[in-house]
Motif scaffolding. Structure first.
Motif, PDB file in Angstrom:
ATOM      1  N   ALA A 191       6.817   5.670  -6.345  1.00  0.00           N
ATOM      2  CA  ALA A 191       5.871   5.093  -5.386  1.00  0.00           C
ATOM      3  C   ALA A 191       5.595   3.652  -5.814  1.00  0.00           C
ATOM      4  O   ALA A 191       4.911   3.408  -6.804  1.00  0.00           O
ATOM      5  CB  ALA A 191       4.584   5.902  -5.360  1.00  0.00           C
TER       6      ALA A 191
ATOM      7  N   LEU B 148       5.233   8.879  -2.314  1.00  0.00           N
ATOM      8  CA  LEU B 148       4.533   8.671  -1.053  1.00  0.00           C
ATOM      9  C   LEU B 148       5.254   9.432   0.065  1.00  0.00           C
ATOM     10  O   LEU B 148       6.345   9.978  -0.138  1.00  0.00           O
ATOM     11  CB  LEU B 148       4.478   7.175  -0.729  1.00  0.00           C
TER      12      LEU B 148
ATOM     13  N   ALA C 144      -1.073   4.508   0.390  1.00  0.00           N
ATOM     14  CA  ALA C 144      -0.872   3.943  -0.949  1.00  0.00           C
ATOM     15  C   ALA C 144      -2.166   3.359  -1.501  1.00  0.00           C
ATOM     16  O   ALA C 144      -2.479   3.514  -2.691  1.00  0.00           O
ATOM     17  CB  ALA C 144       0.221   2.872  -0.902  1.00  0.00           C
TER      18      ALA C 144
ATOM     19  N   ASN D  94       8.211   4.390  -1.275  1.00  0.00           N
ATOM     20  CA  ASN D  94       9.064   4.888  -2.345  1.00  0.00           C
ATOM     21  C   ASN D  94      10.275   3.971  -2.432  1.00  0.00           C
ATOM     22  O   ASN D  94      10.937   3.706  -1.424  1.00  0.00           O
ATOM     23  CB  ASN D  94       9.525   6.318  -2.059  1.00  0.00           C
TER      24      ASN D  94
END
Length: 315
Positions: A191, A140, A79, A219
């Motif tokens: 995300a 993600l 991330a 997520n």
């Protein structure tokens, strides 16, 4: 640099830990390194790093003991890298998957937001602009919804024998009702950052806001991201309505209800997290259990609102 320690001059265990982390970064080996503490982290140890011959300074984060119980370091790194590429976070330059040690660019001229900054209504609007960029595009690699988080903390609390408020069963009963209603409506996954602590937002004069610390990213339900922000900052319903409209482009009752229900789940999640966190270490210079019980009480207050059943029905 005045006030910075030079690599090799550690005076205590904390500084020796920093030096061990720096020594493991191959591109910096053999160079003169200087380090100084950066205040503001609740659990992690944060440091500003100066590297001989580099114009850019760096921010080193060393995870706190016990934090691995809650954090997927690989996902956090994924991330953070994505945020850096999108321009809403600093560039990530080093990550050690085994230790969780992370190095990002040090954002010169920026400072961390405080609770006082959030009294300025322009701040949450800037955050929403960041969230739009963060939520846009592919998901993600891992989905971890607020339900997964709450259920995980409940399991941890039972395993560790964590003392919870006497009325926690009332809160958990309403949580189950809300969970069933939201799942039946279908989750709007994006995300998400999942941690709107003021210190995670950096601002600088004439500079775009940046978002840091992606340790809780996953997520998750899009409305939960906004609910976390509005709940954390005690925003009025008038401002919540305004932010919902800015976030979604409209503010009908269904969306407002979704954010209100998610705000109760946000307090449930972080209340349980704090109570569990207190049990993991006696070293924290903060009463996490008291904080967690307060969060859970606020969740119950939201769930006792006369509009609660109407919010649930509108999902």
């Amino acid at each position: 640099m005045s006030g910075d320690r030079v690599l090799g001059a550690a005076r205590n265990d904390t500084e020796r830990c920093v030096e061990a982390a720096l020594a493991a970064i191959e591109p910096w080996q053999g160079k003169r390194l200087e380090y100084a503490p950066v205040l503001g982290g609740l659990q992690n140890s944060n440091w500003r790093i100066t590297v001989e011959g580099n114009d850019t300074r760096y921010f080193l984060k060393i995870p706190g003991a016990g934090s691995e119980t809650f954090i997927d370091r690989g996902l956090a790194n994924e991330a953070a890298r994505r945020a850096g590429v999108k321009g809403i976070g600093p560039e990530l330059v080093h990550f050690d998957a085994d230790t969780g040690v992370e190095v990002i660019e040090f954002l010169e001229g920026y400072r961390a937001c405080t609770n006082g900054d959030f009294k300025d209504a322009s701040i949450p609007h800037q955050i929403i602009d960041i969230y739009r960029v963060l939520h846009d595009g592919e998901l993600l690699s891992t989905t971890k919804t607020m339900f997964d988080m709450i259920d995980e903390h409940l399991g941890q609390a039972r395993e560790l024998g964590v003392r919870l408020p006497e009325d926690v069963e009332l809160i958990l009963g309403e949580y189950q009702v809300a969970k069933e209603a939201l799942l039946a409506s279908g989750l709007d996954l994006a995300a998400c950052h999942n941690d709107p602590m003021p210190g995670n937002f950096l601002v600088g004069d004439g500079q775009p806001m940046k978002l840091v610390d992606y340790e809780f990213a996953s997520n998750n339900e899009r409305a939960y991201e906004l609910a976390l922000l509005t709940t954390e900052m005690f925003y009025t319903e008038e401002l919540i309505n305004e932010l919902v409209e800015a976030f979604y482009g409209r503010a009908d009752f269904g969306l407002l209800a979704r954010v209100q229900v998610c705000s109760a789940l946000a307090d449930t999640k972080w209340g349980l997290w704090a109570c569990v966190n207190q049990q993991l270490s006696t070293a924290w210079d903060f009463d996490y259990h008291k904080y967690g019980c307060w969060k859970l009480m606020r969740a119950r207050l939201k769930m006792s609102d006369p509009r609660w059943p109407f919010w649930l029905k509108a999902l």
